[in-house]
Design a protein around this motif. Structure first.
Motif, PDB file in Angstrom:
ATOM      1  N   ARG A   1       0.830  -1.212   0.000  1.00 14.43           N
ATOM      2  CA  ARG A   1       0.000   0.000   0.000  1.00 14.43           C
ATOM      3  C   ARG A   1       0.866   1.264   0.000  1.00 14.43           C
ATOM      4  O   ARG A   1       0.574   2.227  -0.716  1.00 14.43           O
ATOM      5  N   ALA A   2       1.932   1.245   0.786  1.00 14.93           N
ATOM      6  CA  ALA A   2       2.792   2.432   0.876  1.00 14.93           C
ATOM      7  C   ALA A   2       3.452   2.714  -0.472  1.00 14.93           C
ATOM      8  O   ALA A   2       3.562   3.873  -0.907  1.00 14.93           O
ATOM      9  N   GLN A   3       3.867   1.652  -1.158  1.00 14.35           N
ATOM     10  CA  GLN A   3       4.494   1.843  -2.487  1.00 14.35           C
ATOM     11  C   GLN A   3       3.486   2.406  -3.488  1.00 14.35           C
ATOM     12  O   GLN A   3       3.805   3.300  -4.276  1.00 14.35           O
ATOM     13  N   LEU A   4       2.266   1.877  -3.437  1.00 20.82           N
ATOM     14  CA  LEU A   4       1.254   2.368  -4.387  1.00 20.82           C
ATOM     15  C   LEU A   4       0.894   3.823  -4.064  1.00 20.82           C
ATOM     16  O   LEU A   4       0.689   4.639  -4.969  1.00 20.82           O
ATOM     17  N   GLN A   5       0.883   4.139  -2.760  1.00 21.14           N
ATOM     18  CA  GLN A   5       0.610   5.524  -2.359  1.00 21.14           C
ATOM     19  C   GLN A   5       1.654   6.466  -2.965  1.00 21.14           C
ATOM     20  O   GLN A   5       1.319   7.582  -3.413  1.00 21.14           O
ATOM     21  N   GLU A   6       2.902   6.002  -3.021  1.00 22.25           N
ATOM     22  CA  GLU A   6       3.949   6.848  -3.619  1.00 22.25           C
ATOM     23  C   GLU A   6       3.659   7.118  -5.086  1.00 22.25           C
ATOM     24  O   GLU A   6       3.892   8.216  -5.594  1.00 22.25           O
ATOM     25  N   TRP A   7       3.127   6.113  -5.783  1.00 19.95           N
ATOM     26  CA  TRP A   7       2.772   6.304  -7.200  1.00 19.95           C
ATOM     27  C   TRP A   7       1.633   7.300  -7.350  1.00 19.95           C
ATOM     28  O   TRP A   7       1.626   8.138  -8.258  1.00 19.95           O
ATOM     29  N   VAL A   8       0.666   7.203  -6.450  1.00 19.94           N
ATOM     30  CA  VAL A   8      -0.479   8.123  -6.504  1.00 19.94           C
ATOM     31  C   VAL A   8       0.007   9.553  -6.245  1.00 19.94           C
ATOM     32  O   VAL A   8      -0.354  10.492  -6.969  1.00 19.94           O
ATOM     33  N   ASP A   9       0.875   9.715  -5.252  1.00 21.46           N
ATOM     34  CA  ASP A   9       1.402  11.054  -4.942  1.00 21.46           C
ATOM     35  C   ASP A   9       2.193  11.592  -6.134  1.00 21.46           C
ATOM     36  O   ASP A   9       2.073  12.764  -6.506  1.00 21.46           O
ATOM     37  N   TYR A  10       2.990  10.719  -6.729  1.00 27.15           N
ATOM     38  CA  TYR A  10       3.808  11.100  -7.897  1.00 27.15           C
ATOM     39  C   TYR A  10       2.904  11.556  -9.045  1.00 27.15           C
ATOM     40  O   TYR A  10       3.130  12.615  -9.650  1.00 27.15           O
ATOM     41  N   ALA A  11       1.873  10.746  -9.337  1.00 31.03           N
ATOM     42  CA  ALA A  11       0.983  11.082 -10.464  1.00 31.03           C
ATOM     43  C   ALA A  11       0.277  12.411 -10.206  1.00 31.03           C
ATOM     44  O   ALA A  11       0.179  13.266 -11.104  1.00 31.03           O
ATOM     45  N   ASN A  12      -0.182  12.633  -8.989  1.00 35.98           N
ATOM     46  CA  ASN A  12      -0.840  13.904  -8.670  1.00 35.98           C
ATOM     47  C   ASN A  12       0.140  15.076  -8.793  1.00 35.98           C
ATOM     48  O   ASN A  12      -0.220  16.158  -9.259  1.00 35.98           O
ATOM     49  N   ARG A  13       1.382  14.821  -8.387  1.00 36.56           N
ATOM     50  CA  ARG A  13       2.389  15.887  -8.421  1.00 36.56           C
ATOM     51  C   ARG A  13       2.703  16.312  -9.858  1.00 36.56           C
ATOM     52  O   ARG A  13       2.799  17.490 -10.157  1.00 36.56           O
ATOM     53  N   ILE A  14       2.822  15.326 -10.769  1.00 34.25           N
ATOM     54  CA  ILE A  14       3.234  15.677 -12.135  1.00 34.25           C
ATOM     55  C   ILE A  14       2.037  15.824 -13.082  1.00 34.25           C
ATOM     56  O   ILE A  14       2.205  16.083 -14.264  1.00 34.25           O
ATOM     57  N   GLY A  15       0.826  15.598 -12.567  1.00 36.25           N
ATOM     58  CA  GLY A  15      -0.360  15.740 -13.420  1.00 36.25           C
ATOM     59  C   GLY A  15      -0.529  14.602 -14.411  1.00 36.25           C
ATOM     60  O   GLY A  15      -0.967  14.799 -15.543  1.00 36.25           O
ATOM     61  N   ALA A  16      -0.160  13.389 -13.987  1.00 34.96           N
ATOM     62  CA  ALA A  16      -0.326  12.211 -14.852  1.00 34.96           C
ATOM     63  C   ALA A  16      -1.538  11.396 -14.402  1.00 34.96           C
ATOM     64  O   ALA A  16      -2.054  11.584 -13.301  1.00 34.96           O
ATOM     65  N   VAL A  17      -1.971  10.513 -15.290  1.00 35.90           N
ATOM     66  CA  VAL A  17      -3.059   9.588 -14.942  1.00 35.90           C
ATOM     67  C   VAL A  17      -2.456   8.194 -14.811  1.00 35.90           C
ATOM     68  O   VAL A  17      -1.677   7.765 -15.667  1.00 35.90           O
ATOM     69  N   ILE A  18      -2.848   7.490 -13.752  1.00 33.62           N
ATOM     70  CA  ILE A  18      -2.451   6.081 -13.620  1.00 33.62           C
ATOM     71  C   ILE A  18      -3.606   5.230 -14.138  1.00 33.62           C
ATOM     72  O   ILE A  18      -4.750   5.388 -13.697  1.00 33.62           O
ATOM     73  N   ILE A  19      -3.302   4.359 -15.091  1.00 32.91           N
ATOM     74  CA  ILE A  19      -4.301   3.386 -15.539  1.00 32.91           C
ATOM     75  C   ILE A  19      -3.957   2.102 -14.796  1.00 32.91           C
ATOM     76  O   ILE A  19      -2.940   1.460 -15.082  1.00 32.91           O
ATOM     77  N   TYR A  20      -4.766   1.797 -13.793  1.00 30.83           N
ATOM     78  CA  TYR A  20      -4.422   0.734 -12.841  1.00 30.83           C
ATOM     79  C   TYR A  20      -5.219  -0.519 -13.156  1.00 30.83           C
ATOM     80  O   TYR A  20      -6.446  -0.548 -13.001  1.00 30.83           O
ATOM     81  N   ASP A  21      -4.537  -1.531 -13.620  1.00 30.40           N
ATOM     82  CA  ASP A  21      -5.187  -2.789 -13.983  1.00 30.40           C
ATOM     83  C   ASP A  21      -5.170  -3.700 -12.755  1.00 30.40           C
ATOM     84  O   ASP A  21      -4.121  -4.221 -12.366  1.00 30.40           O
ATOM     85  N   ALA A  22      -6.349  -3.864 -12.162  1.00 31.83           N
ATOM     86  CA  ALA A  22      -6.461  -4.678 -10.941  1.00 31.83           C
ATOM     87  C   ALA A  22      -7.204  -5.980 -11.234  1.00 31.83           C
ATOM     88  O   ALA A  22      -7.910  -6.519 -10.377  1.00 31.83           O
ATOM     89  N   ALA A  23      -7.008  -6.497 -12.444  1.00 34.44           N
ATOM     90  CA  ALA A  23      -7.747  -7.691 -12.872  1.00 34.44           C
ATOM     91  C   ALA A  23      -7.537  -8.887 -11.940  1.00 34.44           C
ATOM     92  O   ALA A  23      -8.403  -9.751 -11.828  1.00 34.44           O
ATOM     93  N   TYR A  24      -6.372  -8.912 -11.273  1.00 32.97           N
ATOM     94  CA  TYR A  24      -6.042 -10.099 -10.471  1.00 32.97           C
ATOM     95  C   TYR A  24      -6.200  -9.859  -8.972  1.00 32.97           C
ATOM     96  O   TYR A  24      -5.650 -10.609  -8.164  1.00 32.97           O
ATOM     97  N   GLU A  25      -6.927  -8.815  -8.602  1.00 37.30           N
ATOM     98  CA  GLU A  25      -6.996  -8.462  -7.177  1.00 37.30           C
ATOM     99  C   GLU A  25      -7.542  -9.587  -6.295  1.00 37.30           C
ATOM    100  O   GLU A  25      -7.179  -9.704  -5.134  1.00 37.30           O
ATOM    101  N   ALA A  26      -8.393 -10.447  -6.833  1.00 33.26           N
ATOM    102  CA  ALA A  26      -8.998 -11.509  -6.016  1.00 33.26           C
ATOM    103  C   ALA A  26      -7.960 -12.528  -5.547  1.00 33.26           C
ATOM    104  O   ALA A  26      -8.233 -13.324  -4.643  1.00 33.26           O
ATOM    105  N   TYR A  27      -6.768 -12.493  -6.149  1.00 30.17           N
ATOM    106  CA  TYR A  27      -5.739 -13.486  -5.813  1.00 30.17           C
ATOM    107  C   TYR A  27      -4.811 -13.010  -4.699  1.00 30.17           C
ATOM    108  O   TYR A  27      -3.903 -13.736  -4.281  1.00 30.17           O
ATOM    109  N   ILE A  28      -5.051 -11.810  -4.211  1.00 33.88           N
ATOM    110  CA  ILE A  28      -4.190 -11.256  -3.156  1.00 33.88           C
ATOM    111  C   ILE A  28      -4.369 -12.061  -1.873  1.00 33.88           C
ATOM    112  O   ILE A  28      -5.502 -12.301  -1.438  1.00 33.88           O
TER     113      ILE A  28
END
Ligand code: MLT
Length: 405
Positions: free
Chosen positions: A196-223
């Motif tokens: 979660r902390a690593q993904l939070q860093e990506w979210v902060d980064y994307a917000n900072r630079i004005g990018a969009v993250i296209i997050y493919d969570a197709a396999y989330e049920a396997y976590i």
């Protein structure tokens, strides 16, 4: 005289899984006596769960009755399905997503390919390397990727984020600034996960630079681990920078039935204040007539108590296969990863074989099909992917055959 979209001519070779299918068919024709086991494409093998089948039957009956017959589905999908998704996939995790931010579709593959349409042709994309090939290929078709170098397997205008053993198969912020960042976790093909902390860093980064993250969570049920996010919206600020893709293929066996959804929060806006939600709604309304009612009804059955229990059992079944493959390969001295939060096992090819050499070696000597890592990108060279989606019996046989090579 018509002109073609010559971006299509830039695509090297055929689609990875079509190439593999062709090779395997040739092999089977030449060796009709051999029982080939496929642990290649990530396609499920277990039948749809009983709760889903029951709902499919009753939905078909509804279509036969004038009082309950359904024609075109609503643009964004049926309310009953979107509400079930919101309640169980988002609210239950403390995540704020509204039903009208969910777009029901016929699957995450097509959404992942189509979503780039709403972005400018000169936007720079960043992808993990190795990567699910659809992200890059669909951007090639859109003319966003520049020139292909057959020597390196890289596109000049794509920003690559190598995911290798040294960085735990987790991408690092690229040196150049991207506009669109494709992330897939649990990852296809490496099976890796970020916390979660690593993904939070990506979210902060994307917000900072004005990018969009296209997050493919197709396999989330396997976590299976607890500190890893099931949805990017568990991260603070994701509503202003992230689109999420979800699939019923992987969590409930709909590969042949087709159902998925995309989440676009209304807070996600361009610098001019245009909401991506309204663009995707416009695109959806124009180019898509909705997933069939009977399939959406079956999708809602996944969220019933019975449906949940049964699909969770299926996931446990596949993850047992993952454990079997991973353990056996490790015992045999292979370097293996993945298979803990994802149905994919990622292994280093032995004896310095290239990915395709190992593909041929395994097919010839064990009659087992896997997926060459280099098919997912240059950083996948020297790696190989096996899927846990086979039947239990075939998985045991495949492992035994690999042991006996
Ligand atoms: C895979 O094997 O990578 C998947 O089956 C691809 C997909 O879901 O389209």
């Amino acid at each position: 005289m018509f002109k073609i979209n010559d971006n299509y001519l830039k695509l090297p070779g055929s689609y990875l899984f079509s190439t593999i299918a062709k090779k395997v068919n040739v092999y089977k024709t030449e060796h009709p006596d051999r029982q080939v086991i496929s642990l290649g494409i990530g396609d499920v093998t277990q039948p749809l769960a009983p709760a889903i089948i029951d709902r499919l039957h009753t939905a078909v009956d509804e279509m036969a009755d004038a009082r309950t017959f359904k024609g075109y589905a609503p643009d964004l999908g049926y309310e009953f399905l979107r509400t079930a998704i919101v309640e169980q996939d988002y609210k239950a995790r403390g995540v704020d997503i509204a039903a009208d931010e969910i777009f029901i579709s016929d699957g995450a593959k097509s959404d992942s390919a189509n979503i780039q349409e709403i972005f400018s042709a000169d936007n720079r994309i960043a992808v993990c390397d190795p990567v699910y090939p659809v992200y890059v290929d669909s951007n090639v078709m859109a003319g966003r990727t520049g020139i292909y170098d057959p020597e390196t397997g890289l596109w000049s205008d794509v920003i690559y984020m190598p995911c290798q053993a040294e960085n735990g198969f987790a991408p690092e912020f690229p040196q150049e600034e991207p506009d669109l960042i494709y992330l897939c976790f649990p990852n296809n093909p490496t099976g890796a996960m970020i916390n979660r902390a690593q993904l939070q860093e990506w979210v902060d980064y994307a917000n900072r630079i004005g990018a969009v993250i296209i997050y493919d969570a197709a396999y989330e049920a396997y976590i299976s681990e607890t500190d890893v996010p099931h949805t990017i919206y568990e991260c603070e600020g994701a509503r202003t920078c992230a689109i999420e893709l979800r699939s019923f293929s992987k969590n409930a066996g709909f590969t042949g039935t087709r159902l998925g959804f995309t989440v676009i929060p209304k807070d996600l806006k361009s610098s001019e204040g245009v909401a991506l939600h309204s663009l995707w709604a416009r695109r959806h309304g124009t180019k898509f007539n909705g997933a069939p009612y009977i399939v959406q009804a079956a999708g809602a059955a996944v969220y019933t108590e019975e449906g949940r229990k049964q699909t969770e059992e299926q996931i446990a079944y596949y993850m047992k296969n993952a454990g079997i493959i991973k353990e056996a390969l490790a015992e045999l001295g292979y370097t293996v990863s993945g298979g803990v939060n994802a149905p994919y096992i990622w292994l280093k090819t032995p004896k310095e074989m290239t990915s395709w050499e190992f593909f041929d070696y395994l097919l010839e000597n064990a009659n087992v099909v896997g997926t060459p890592g280099s098919g997912f990108g240059p950083s996948g060279e020297g790696y190989f992917r096996l899927t846990a989606f086979g039947s239990y019996e075939n998985t045991l046989t495949a492992v035994e055959r690999i042991r006996n090579i």
